[in-house]
Design a protein around this motif. Sequence first.
Motif, PDB file in Angstrom:
ATOM      1  N   ALA A  38       0.813  -1.219   0.000  1.00 25.40           N
ATOM      2  CA  ALA A  38       0.000   0.000   0.000  1.00 25.40           C
ATOM      3  C   ALA A  38       0.846   1.270   0.000  1.00 25.40           C
ATOM      4  CB  ALA A  38      -0.917   0.009   1.217  1.00 25.40           C
ATOM      5  N   VAL A  39       2.116   1.155   0.367  1.00 19.56           N
ATOM      6  CA  VAL A  39       2.984   2.335   0.439  1.00 19.56           C
ATOM      7  C   VAL A  39       3.187   2.944  -0.948  1.00 19.56           C
ATOM      8  CG1 VAL A  39       5.261   3.195   1.053  1.00 19.56           C
ATOM      9  CG2 VAL A  39       4.139   1.475   2.495  1.00 19.56           C
ATOM     10  N   ALA A  40       3.459   2.092  -1.940  1.00 17.86           N
ATOM     11  CA  ALA A  40       3.711   2.597  -3.290  1.00 17.86           C
ATOM     12  C   ALA A  40       2.890   1.883  -4.358  1.00 17.86           C
ATOM     13  CB  ALA A  40       5.194   2.475  -3.625  1.00 17.86           C
ATOM     14  N   GLY A  41       2.119   0.873  -3.957  1.00 21.55           N
ATOM     15  CA  GLY A  41       1.308   0.131  -4.911  1.00 21.55           C
ATOM     16  C   GLY A  41      -0.161   0.273  -4.609  1.00 21.55           C
ATOM     17  N   ASP A  42      -0.938  -0.752  -4.986  1.00 19.70           N
ATOM     18  CA  ASP A  42      -2.386  -0.684  -4.761  1.00 19.70           C
ATOM     19  C   ASP A  42      -2.833  -1.470  -3.534  1.00 19.70           C
ATOM     20  OD1 ASP A  42      -1.968  -3.194  -5.769  1.00 19.70           O
ATOM     21  OD2 ASP A  42      -3.044  -2.860  -7.645  1.00 19.70           O
ATOM     22  N   GLY A  43      -1.881  -2.033  -2.788  1.00 18.81           N
ATOM     23  CA  GLY A  43      -2.199  -2.662  -1.513  1.00 18.81           C
ATOM     24  C   GLY A  43      -2.838  -4.025  -1.572  1.00 18.81           C
ATOM     25  N   ASP A  44      -2.803  -4.687  -2.734  1.00 22.48           N
ATOM     26  CA  ASP A  44      -3.484  -5.982  -2.833  1.00 22.48           C
ATOM     27  C   ASP A  44      -2.523  -7.160  -2.990  1.00 22.48           C
ATOM     28  OD1 ASP A  44      -2.570  -5.591  -5.404  1.00 22.48           O
ATOM     29  OD2 ASP A  44      -4.452  -6.161  -6.388  1.00 22.48           O
ATOM     30  N   PHE A  45      -1.224  -6.908  -2.906  1.00 22.38           N
ATOM     31  CA  PHE A  45      -0.259  -7.986  -3.107  1.00 22.38           C
ATOM     32  C   PHE A  45      -0.479  -9.135  -2.136  1.00 22.38           C
ATOM     33  CE2 PHE A  45       3.946  -9.749  -1.769  1.00 22.38           C
ATOM     34  CZ  PHE A  45       4.184 -10.515  -2.891  1.00 22.38           C
ATOM     35  N   GLY A  46      -0.582  -8.823  -0.856  1.00 17.25           N
ATOM     36  CA  GLY A  46      -0.769  -9.869   0.147  1.00 17.25           C
ATOM     37  C   GLY A  46      -2.058 -10.636  -0.055  1.00 17.25           C
ATOM     38  N   PHE A  47      -3.127  -9.918  -0.412  1.00 20.96           N
ATOM     39  CA  PHE A  47      -4.420 -10.558  -0.653  1.00 20.96           C
ATOM     40  C   PHE A  47      -4.325 -11.530  -1.828  1.00 20.96           C
ATOM     41  CE2 PHE A  47      -8.435 -10.767  -2.953  1.00 20.96           C
ATOM     42  CZ  PHE A  47      -9.326 -11.126  -1.950  1.00 20.96           C
ATOM     43  N   LYS A  62      14.786  -0.682  -0.206  1.00 20.38           N
ATOM     44  CA  LYS A  62      14.306   0.615   0.294  1.00 20.38           C
ATOM     45  C   LYS A  62      15.000   1.773  -0.422  1.00 20.38           C
ATOM     46  CE  LYS A  62      13.351  -1.103   4.968  1.00 20.38           C
ATOM     47  NZ  LYS A  62      13.731  -1.025   6.402  1.00 20.38           N
ATOM     48  N   ASP A  63      16.224   1.543  -0.867  1.00 23.28           N
ATOM     49  CA  ASP A  63      17.011   2.601  -1.500  1.00 23.28           C
ATOM     50  C   ASP A  63      16.827   2.643  -3.015  1.00 23.28           C
ATOM     51  OD1 ASP A  63      18.116   3.271   0.993  1.00 23.28           O
ATOM     52  OD2 ASP A  63      19.667   1.728   0.771  1.00 23.28           O
ATOM     53  N   LEU A  64      16.024   1.729  -3.547  1.00 23.71           N
ATOM     54  CA  LEU A  64      15.837   1.651  -4.995  1.00 23.71           C
ATOM     55  C   LEU A  64      14.564   2.358  -5.437  1.00 23.71           C
ATOM     56  CD1 LEU A  64      16.708  -2.125  -5.578  1.00 23.71           C
ATOM     57  CD2 LEU A  64      18.218  -0.152  -5.902  1.00 23.71           C
ATOM     58  N   GLN A  65      14.566   2.824  -6.678  1.00 20.44           N
ATOM     59  CA  GLN A  65      13.351   3.357  -7.294  1.00 20.44           C
ATOM     60  C   GLN A  65      12.737   2.266  -8.149  1.00 20.44           C
ATOM     61  OE1 GLN A  65      13.507   7.294  -9.028  1.00 20.44           O
ATOM     62  NE2 GLN A  65      12.115   6.710 -10.679  1.00 20.44           N
ATOM     63  N   ALA A  66      11.455   2.047  -7.975  1.00 20.00           N
ATOM     64  CA  ALA A  66      10.767   0.972  -8.697  1.00 20.00           C
ATOM     65  C   ALA A  66      10.769   1.231 -10.201  1.00 20.00           C
ATOM     66  CB  ALA A  66       9.338   0.838  -8.192  1.00 20.00           C
ATOM     67  N   SER A  77       6.143   1.517  -9.979  1.00 22.15           N
ATOM     68  CA  SER A  77       6.982   2.319 -10.872  1.00 22.15           C
ATOM     69  C   SER A  77       6.289   3.613 -11.276  1.00 22.15           C
ATOM     70  CB  SER A  77       7.352   1.518 -12.122  1.00 22.15           C
ATOM     71  OG  SER A  77       6.195   1.212 -12.897  1.00 22.15           O
ATOM     72  N   TYR A  78       4.956   3.625 -11.194  1.00 19.99           N
ATOM     73  CA  TYR A  78       4.218   4.841 -11.558  1.00 19.99           C
ATOM     74  C   TYR A  78       4.441   5.974 -10.563  1.00 19.99           C
ATOM     75  CZ  TYR A  78       1.627   1.417 -14.413  1.00 19.99           C
ATOM     76  OH  TYR A  78       1.289   0.430 -15.287  1.00 19.99           O
ATOM     77  N   THR A  79       4.879   5.629  -9.370  1.00 18.22           N
ATOM     78  CA  THR A  79       5.084   6.665  -8.342  1.00 18.22           C
ATOM     79  C   THR A  79       6.446   7.324  -8.444  1.00 18.22           C
ATOM     80  OG1 THR A  79       5.981   5.106  -6.716  1.00 18.22           O
ATOM     81  CG2 THR A  79       3.574   5.356  -6.787  1.00 18.22           C
ATOM     82  N   GLY A  80       7.308   6.810  -9.324  1.00 19.45           N
ATOM     83  CA  GLY A  80       8.617   7.423  -9.536  1.00 19.45           C
ATOM     84  C   GLY A  80       9.459   7.465  -8.279  1.00 19.45           C
ATOM     85  N   ALA A  81      10.011   8.640  -7.984  1.00 20.72           N
ATOM     86  CA  ALA A  81      10.917   8.798  -6.847  1.00 20.72           C
ATOM     87  C   ALA A  81      10.232   8.529  -5.519  1.00 20.72           C
ATOM     88  CB  ALA A  81      11.521  10.197  -6.853  1.00 20.72           C
ATOM     89  N   ARG A  82       8.907   8.603  -5.486  1.00 18.11           N
ATOM     90  CA  ARG A  82       8.196   8.359  -4.225  1.00 18.11           C
ATOM     91  C   ARG A  82       8.275   6.896  -3.791  1.00 18.11           C
ATOM     92  NH1 ARG A  82       2.996   8.842  -4.271  1.00 18.11           N
ATOM     93  NH2 ARG A  82       2.625   9.161  -6.494  1.00 18.11           N
ATOM     94  N   SER A  83       8.700   6.022  -4.710  1.00 18.09           N
ATOM     95  CA  SER A  83       8.850   4.611  -4.332  1.00 18.09           C
ATOM     96  C   SER A  83      10.120   4.370  -3.519  1.00 18.09           C
ATOM     97  CB  SER A  83       8.865   3.725  -5.586  1.00 18.09           C
ATOM     98  OG  SER A  83       9.999   4.002  -6.402  1.00 18.09           O
ATOM     99  N   VAL A  84      11.029   5.335  -3.515  1.00 21.52           N
ATOM    100  CA  VAL A  84      12.256   5.214  -2.723  1.00 21.52           C
ATOM    101  C   VAL A  84      11.917   5.413  -1.245  1.00 21.52           C
ATOM    102  CG1 VAL A  84      14.554   6.158  -2.293  1.00 21.52           C
ATOM    103  CG2 VAL A  84      13.658   6.066  -4.640  1.00 21.52           C
TER     104      VAL A  84
END
Length: 226
Positions: free
Chosen positions: A30-39, A170-174, A180-187
Amino acid sequence: MSTTGLVETVVRAIAETAVANERYFCDLDAVAGDGDFGFSLARGFEVVLDTWDELDRDSDAAFLRRVATTITSRTGGTSGPIWGTAFLRAGGALAQPETPAGGQAAVAALRASIKGIKDRGKADLGDKTLLDALIPAVDALESAVDDGLPVAAALRRTAQAARTGADATKDLQAKRGRASYTGARSVGSADPGAVAIAVMTEEIAQRLSGPTTPASQSTSPSEEEA
């Protein structure tokens, strides 16, 4: 030739870890994606566990292929194809007559999984995906096998490498997936797939901490059934 207890233990550890950590993996996503990976992951592996006694056990390869089709058909989003491909390619590697025995067989199966994930997801090391934990983990396992470490020690080294790789995301950009759509915010946040690999690898290491046979000399399926 029937399945070995080792392969079944590993798959069951992965499945139960996916189900038990559904909320945790969703929170990470949910931090940088749509939050459904675990589900998505939990739903696929729930079916694996629910149909456990019905899975093909003619061989390790057949068992993994059946797991692969179950995951692919029951796991939503991109996780189904990615994780299904990983199990399918692992099963294909174990079906090859030239595949070595013991720890080398595990390395060969995991290398095949990595190639399948790369081909399917068009991702590689450094793209902030599960590969950033899986590739270093398999490298560590291979070195442990080459060093002749006991199974427990080899798996501990593998789990440590997976955790280090996951933490480093944590130090990588998706560069792949919705993150990957969030760009630098994924770092700044760990990749949920990489964390899942780390948690699963740690659980496998814990469950298989007993054997002292060198990983390079573990009993092959054919030897065990002889």
